[in-house]
Design an enzyme around this catalytic site. Structure first.
Site, mmCIF file in Angstrom:
data_model
loop_
_atom_site.group_PDB
_atom_site.id
_atom_site.type_symbol
_atom_site.label_atom_id
_atom_site.label_comp_id
_atom_site.label_asym_id
_atom_site.label_seq_id
_atom_site.Cartn_x
_atom_site.Cartn_y
_atom_site.Cartn_z
ATOM 1 N N TYR A 125 0.829 -1.218 0.000
ATOM 2 C CA TYR A 125 0.000 0.000 0.000
ATOM 3 C C TYR A 125 0.866 1.272 0.000
ATOM 4 C CZ TYR A 125 -3.264 3.575 1.512
ATOM 5 O OH TYR A 125 -3.994 4.736 1.606
ATOM 6 N N TYR A 178 -12.804 12.216 -1.114
ATOM 7 C CA TYR A 178 -12.885 12.296 0.348
ATOM 8 C C TYR A 178 -14.287 12.760 0.730
ATOM 9 C CZ TYR A 178 -7.931 12.241 -0.707
ATOM 10 O OH TYR A 178 -6.709 11.920 -1.227
ATOM 11 N N VAL A 238 -3.635 13.044 -1.984
ATOM 12 C CA VAL A 238 -3.075 14.118 -1.158
ATOM 13 C C VAL A 238 -1.758 14.676 -1.717
ATOM 14 C CG1 VAL A 238 -4.205 13.456 1.005
ATOM 15 C CG2 VAL A 238 -1.950 12.523 0.453
HETATM 16 N N1 GLU Z 1 -0.890 7.296 1.379
HETATM 17 C C1 GLU Z 1 -1.906 8.167 1.888
HETATM 18 C C2 GLU Z 1 -2.460 7.622 3.178
HETATM 19 O O1 GLU Z 1 -2.804 6.486 3.242
HETATM 20 C C3 GLU Z 1 -2.973 8.322 0.834
HETATM 21 C C4 GLU Z 1 -3.819 9.450 1.166
HETATM 22 C C5 GLU Z 1 -4.587 9.988 0.020
HETATM 23 O O2 GLU Z 1 -4.039 10.383 -1.008
HETATM 24 O O3 GLU Z 1 -5.808 10.056 0.201
HETATM 25 O O4 GLU Z 1 -2.575 8.300 4.154
#
Ligand code: GLU
Length: 304
Positions: free
Chosen positions: A188, A240, A258
């Protein structure tokens, strides 16, 4: 439609907004990006490519990677995936733990972190070398063999990824993670640390605009039905806790990250990617949201 003229206009009209958002710094390595970077790229199904600004500069795609992993898993597991993850907006933060307790470790959708971690777990179960396969997938669909992981960003996220570690452990306790927790997290963190440019991403998303078939490779990446479903999930859950606002003001399926990237598609026409690292309070690129709103206003296109 003169896409280059429209992009040039949008770029000039939105540049004054640079400086109004905040670069994500909860992953320390992301905080080093130049906040003034800004690029947009469009790829049409007919092979047109239009861009402006820093459209060829690779950036950390973060959550945008979730739809690539989802495509790979859906292709193999099909409907079975939906027994392990839902497809409803969560109405909560992307990294929230609270719903999981009430809903027995089944995440609301594959685009919040919990859901994406389940998808990554599935990817790990169905492939021998998931990181290698994912890289092959994005390189092929973006037609760019240079696409790679940024190990500094992946390590930085690992060092601070307590919440993602909590999510995987929590879901494992409900039996919804099959593989080793650290192995799932490692995949991940790397998938989020894929470095791609606006041009790469616009090209890689073309199959979502074309019923699942990539117009350049001619490969049916996912079925027509799976394509409609991923687009529906992007439309309802891709931004989001601002997915409703994105549907309202832009009106296209898409996914943000993000790192400040947003990719959206107009089915049967094109894909468009905007990158500006400064985020709004909901975690979406502030300039990117405005640029896409202007794009659908100026072109008059919408899926509604
Ligand atoms: N790698 C980030 C996390 O898991 C992804 C966040 C995103 O882009 O929403 O916090």
């Amino acid at each position: 439609m003169d896409y280059q003229k429209i992009l040039d206009e949008i770029y000039e009209e939105t540049r004054p907004l640079l400086g109004q958002g905040r670069v994500a710094d909860y992953i320390p390595a992301l905080a080093h990006v130049d906040p003034k970077k800004y690029g947009i790229a469009i790829e049409t199904l007919e092979g047109g490519c239009f861009h402006v600004g820093d459209a060829a500069v690779p950036f950390s795609i973060q959550s945008i990677s979730k739809v690539f992993a989802l495509s790979m898993v859906l292709k193999v597991l099909g409907e079975k995936l939906w027994t392990r993850v839902g497809r409803e907006p969560s109405g909560g933060a992307f990294n929230s733990l609270v719903q999981l307790e009430r809903e027995n470790g089944i995440p609301r959708n594959p685009l919040i972190n919990a859901g994406a971690l389940v998808v990554t777990d599935c990817l790990s179960s169905i492939t021998e070398n998931p990181l290698h396969r994912l890289l092959e997938f994005v390189r092929k669909n973006s037609d760019n063999p240079q696409v790679n992981y940024d190990s500094l960003i992946a390590n930085s996220e690992r060092e601070t990824g307590y919440r993602n570690a909590a999510l995987v452990n929590f879901m494992k306790s409900f039996g919804n993670i099959e593989n080793d927790v650290d192995a799932v997290l490692n995949i991940y963190f790397h998938q989020c640390a894929l470095m791609m440019s606006c041009i790469d991403l616009a090209q890689a998303f073309l199959y979502f605009a074309n019923g699942g078939r990539h117009p350049i490779t001619q490969e049916q990446v996912i079925s027509l039905s799976q394509c409609k479903r991923v687009n529906a999930v992007m439309q309802t859950c891709g931004f989001y806790d601002e997915s409703g606002e994105f549907a309202f003001s832009v009106g296209l399926p898409g996914k943000s990250g993000v790192g400040g990237g947003i990719v959206a598609v107009i089915p049967k026409m094109l894909s468009i990617c905007v990158w500006s690292p400064e985020l709004n309070p909901k975690g979406n690129s502030l300039v990117g949201m405005k640029a896409l709103e202007l794009f659908t206003t100026k072109t008059g296109v919408s899926i509604f």
